[in-house]
Design a protein around this motif. Structure first.
Motif, PDB file in Angstrom:
ATOM      1  N   SER A   1     -12.979   6.608   0.782  1.00 48.12           N
ATOM      2  CA  SER A   1     -11.707   6.624   0.050  1.00 48.12           C
ATOM      3  C   SER A   1     -10.965   5.303   0.239  1.00 48.12           C
ATOM      4  O   SER A   1     -10.022   5.199   1.026  1.00 48.12           O
ATOM      5  CB  SER A   1     -10.850   7.797   0.530  1.00 48.12           C
ATOM      6  OG  SER A   1     -11.511   9.010   0.302  1.00 48.12           O
TER       7      SER A   1
ATOM      8  N   TYR B   1      -6.909  -1.156   2.510  1.00 51.78           N
ATOM      9  CA  TYR B   1      -5.847  -0.297   2.011  1.00 51.78           C
ATOM     10  C   TYR B   1      -6.491   1.001   1.526  1.00 51.78           C
ATOM     11  O   TYR B   1      -7.428   0.978   0.724  1.00 51.78           O
ATOM     12  CB  TYR B   1      -5.122  -0.953   0.840  1.00 51.78           C
ATOM     13  CG  TYR B   1      -4.384  -2.231   1.184  1.00 51.78           C
ATOM     14  CD1 TYR B   1      -4.877  -3.467   0.794  1.00 51.78           C
ATOM     15  CD2 TYR B   1      -3.175  -2.200   1.885  1.00 51.78           C
ATOM     16  CE1 TYR B   1      -4.204  -4.639   1.081  1.00 51.78           C
ATOM     17  CE2 TYR B   1      -2.492  -3.368   2.181  1.00 51.78           C
ATOM     18  CZ  TYR B   1      -3.019  -4.577   1.782  1.00 51.78           C
ATOM     19  OH  TYR B   1      -2.342  -5.740   2.073  1.00 51.78           O
TER      20      TYR B   1
ATOM     21  N   ASN C   1     -15.904  -4.364  -2.942  1.00 57.50           N
ATOM     22  CA  ASN C   1     -16.187  -3.473  -1.822  1.00 57.50           C
ATOM     23  C   ASN C   1     -17.483  -3.846  -1.111  1.00 57.50           C
ATOM     24  O   ASN C   1     -17.990  -3.070  -0.302  1.00 57.50           O
ATOM     25  CB  ASN C   1     -16.255  -2.023  -2.299  1.00 57.50           C
ATOM     26  CG  ASN C   1     -14.873  -1.453  -2.530  1.00 57.50           C
ATOM     27  OD1 ASN C   1     -13.873  -2.118  -2.313  1.00 57.50           O
ATOM     28  ND2 ASN C   1     -14.815  -0.223  -2.979  1.00 57.50           N
TER      29      ASN C   1
ATOM     30  N   SER D   1      -4.643   3.490   0.115  1.00 52.85           N
ATOM     31  CA  SER D   1      -3.859   4.089  -0.964  1.00 52.85           C
ATOM     32  C   SER D   1      -3.058   3.019  -1.687  1.00 52.85           C
ATOM     33  O   SER D   1      -2.629   2.039  -1.082  1.00 52.85           O
ATOM     34  CB  SER D   1      -2.907   5.141  -0.387  1.00 52.85           C
ATOM     35  OG  SER D   1      -1.973   5.564  -1.355  1.00 52.85           O
ATOM     36  N   SER D   2      -2.858   3.234  -2.986  1.00 52.45           N
ATOM     37  CA  SER D   2      -2.023   2.323  -3.755  1.00 52.45           C
ATOM     38  C   SER D   2      -0.547   2.513  -3.429  1.00 52.45           C
ATOM     39  O   SER D   2       0.272   1.669  -3.770  1.00 52.45           O
ATOM     40  CB  SER D   2      -2.255   2.562  -5.255  1.00 52.45           C
ATOM     41  OG  SER D   2      -1.905   3.892  -5.598  1.00 52.45           O
ATOM     42  N   ARG D   3      -0.228   3.603  -2.747  1.00 51.46           N
ATOM     43  CA  ARG D   3       1.173   3.914  -2.452  1.00 51.46           C
ATOM     44  C   ARG D   3       1.616   3.405  -1.088  1.00 51.46           C
ATOM     45  O   ARG D   3       2.766   3.572  -0.707  1.00 51.46           O
ATOM     46  CB  ARG D   3       1.382   5.433  -2.511  1.00 51.46           C
ATOM     47  CG  ARG D   3       1.121   6.034  -3.888  1.00 51.46           C
ATOM     48  CD  ARG D   3       1.434   7.524  -3.903  1.00 51.46           C
ATOM     49  NE  ARG D   3       0.597   8.267  -2.980  1.00 51.46           N
ATOM     50  CZ  ARG D   3      -0.603   8.738  -3.286  1.00 51.46           C
ATOM     51  NH1 ARG D   3      -1.105   8.530  -4.483  1.00 51.46           N
ATOM     52  NH2 ARG D   3      -1.289   9.424  -2.403  1.00 51.46           N
TER      53      ARG D   3
ATOM     54  N   PHE E   1      -8.848   2.110  -1.449  1.00 51.10           N
ATOM     55  CA  PHE E   1      -8.115   1.580  -2.585  1.00 51.10           C
ATOM     56  C   PHE E   1      -8.540   0.139  -2.824  1.00 51.10           C
ATOM     57  O   PHE E   1      -8.941  -0.236  -3.919  1.00 51.10           O
ATOM     58  CB  PHE E   1      -6.611   1.676  -2.366  1.00 51.10           C
ATOM     59  CG  PHE E   1      -5.810   0.985  -3.436  1.00 51.10           C
ATOM     60  CD1 PHE E   1      -5.054  -0.144  -3.161  1.00 51.10           C
ATOM     61  CD2 PHE E   1      -5.841   1.454  -4.734  1.00 51.10           C
ATOM     62  CE1 PHE E   1      -4.333  -0.783  -4.160  1.00 51.10           C
ATOM     63  CE2 PHE E   1      -5.136   0.824  -5.752  1.00 51.10           C
ATOM     64  CZ  PHE E   1      -4.379  -0.293  -5.454  1.00 51.10           C
ATOM     65  N   SER E   2      -8.433  -0.672  -1.776  1.00 52.90           N
ATOM     66  CA  SER E   2      -8.892  -2.054  -1.884  1.00 52.90           C
ATOM     67  C   SER E   2      -9.105  -2.636  -0.493  1.00 52.90           C
ATOM     68  O   SER E   2      -8.565  -2.132   0.493  1.00 52.90           O
ATOM     69  CB  SER E   2      -7.903  -2.922  -2.661  1.00 52.90           C
ATOM     70  OG  SER E   2      -6.705  -3.090  -1.936  1.00 52.90           O
TER      71      SER E   2
END
Length: 122
Positions: free
Chosen positions: A27, A100, A76, A102-104, A29-30
């Motif tokens: 999982s 990261y 990735n 999550s984008s949040r 994001f980046s």
């Protein structure tokens, strides 16, 4: 669950080349910064090469001009091209990344791969 998996290690003669790969999964994001470390028997783990998400690279003096770090198109994946290998390059090589999840959130989490053995010997 995030995993970093290295591959591409092996036995090579002095002067030879190897290309290490690092594949990140889970999982994600980046990935911000991706690093390659190595640890030789009886020595401390040392930073070999770094590449940021923007493509900025940095190298240990001992590998400058011989090693090239890069990122895959998917961002990735990472690679360490090692040329003109020397016996003193013998070590377990580890992929390390600041990720990261999550984008949040701007919180980065640091992960390590399990390592891949590189042996340079005639």
């Amino acid at each position: 669950q995030v995993q970093l998996v290295e591959s591409g290690g092996g036995l090579v003669q002095p002067g030879g080349s190897l290309r290490l790969s690092c594949a990140a999964s889970g999982s994600i994001f980046s990935i911000n910064t991706m690093n390659w470390y190595r640890q030789a028997p009886g020595k401390q783990r040392e930073l070999v090469a770094t590449i940021t998400s923007g493509g900025t690279t940095d190298y240990a003096d001992s590998v400058k001009g011989r090693f090239t770090v890069s990122r895959g198109n998917s961002q990735n994946a990472g690679y360490l091209q090692m040329n003109s290998l020397k016996p003193e390059d013998t070590a377990v090589y580890y992929c390390n990344a600041d990720i990261y999840l999550s984008s949040r959130s701007r919180v980065q989490y640091n992960y390590w791969g399990q390592g891949t053995q590189v042996t340079v010997s005639s």
